[in-house]
Design a protein around this motif. Sequence first.
Motif: not given
Length: 522
Positions: A122-128, A138-143
């Motif tokens: 998931k990218s920083n752009w998606f997070n923004y 869970i939809f924004n998380a990585n690792g």
Amino acid sequence: MEVVARFVADLRKKNILSSNLSVASTAAIGVLILLALRYPDRAIFTEHREGVPHDKGLPLVGQLFSLLKNKYRIHDFQAEKFVKLDTMTMTMSVLGLPRGVMTIDPRNVEHVLKTNFENYVKSNWFNYCTEHLLGHGIFNANGAQWRWQRKAASLIFNVKNFRDQFTDVFIDEIEILCSETLDKAVVSGDAVDIHDHMFRFTLDSFVYLGFGVQLNALKTKGEVTFAASFDACQLYSFEKFMNPLIEFTSVIDRILHPRKKTMKQHIATVDQFAADVISKRRTELANGEVHTDLLSRFMSAKNENDEPLNDKELRDVVLNFIIAGRDTTAQALSWTFYCLANAPEVEEKLFKEIKDYIKDEKKMDSTELYETIKNMTYSHAVFYEVLRLYPSVPNNQKYAINDDVLPDGTKIRKGDTVSWSPYGTARSKNVWGLDAASFNPERWITPEGDLRRESQGKWSVFHGGPRVCLGQNLATLEALVAIIFLVKRYKFTMLPNQNITYETSLTHPMKNGLKVKVEKRA
């Protein structure tokens, strides 16, 4: 600057520029013209990708205005681009948006989701674009942050829960929908917005199953405040994806509609809902109550730092799982009744299977019903075909952390966004054949009469690979319980002259609802 000066002077000699402009103005115009010549069909400071098809845009802004013009039909806009360029992978240059690659090639999708999934996050752009609603759920998380959430949630999604508790809850909520709304509509002849009531059904079901709260949306007259604000937050997220001028246009919107609830107020509403759910459960646990639902699993879990979850982390859990448990299934059910209304021959075959398998649903216990539904091939085929044509997440994307090469030969650079369109894939004749855009449940049934299984790349409606949707079996069970009970009892007729289309959001809701007349089956 000498080049610019000579260029501007030449334009003045040809009377293209006025001689009354200041030196600074003429220099600025000269620079813009030179840049436009350097970037004649794409966003400034971007280059075309070698070997990746693209559609030409305007100088300096690329496809920006085309995208904004089509943002309310974005899924069809993208699908049409693939057809126009006669390709299954393309790129698009838009000023203010990250440059990347879009694909509907099942091989590429499966590569991103499964084969080389560790390279795509998931990218920083998606997070923004989504953090105001989803936080670090869970939809924004990585690792590690994603792994502990998935592990905690996986404990609730097991066959015993499906067979026993979940089926009972779905049946109870369907009975409320029937008694509170549909039976009354049969008598009165009033139209019912089936889209709105599917959202209420899934909201009540999931909030009770996941968090132990009786929301009673099906019994609520008028707007459900939390649901309205939750939807507004999703629309705002998608607007951020599509509109690089979002901060400016939001200010204009507030000026033009001063009485309209602001995004800050919508966020406060959903935050308060989550806070109330969490506070209620903390009080229950303090009083010695024992709960084994989703919220309790997370309250007893540890985060990536091996610490108990604080209220902000629990808030993110609540809201992420509501979007998963309410929206996707409600939308799939809404599109199901829309498809059935337009395909009476399919509805008749479905009704026949339901009558053959479900003689008297009121005499069946949850275990018997669960086992029976598992064997209803045509019902599954109808639902899978609806999800194919109207996927609950019509677009998705990941961020490449290293260079890569997709199976079709497309080169991916570190930092690229790779997006795929289940909506576009469903309408591709290269993927699904000449009848790709048609509603045809039979495509899911093998010559032997079994349910056909497709690859996660071709049918990615439940994502795929290690991040495949944990709740896919729950969603399928809930949807089939609703379809079977409602189709067995009622005949729904769609009112004429409705504009049935989608709302551009993170998921795939109907923009204007779906109004139907309700009749009792004989």
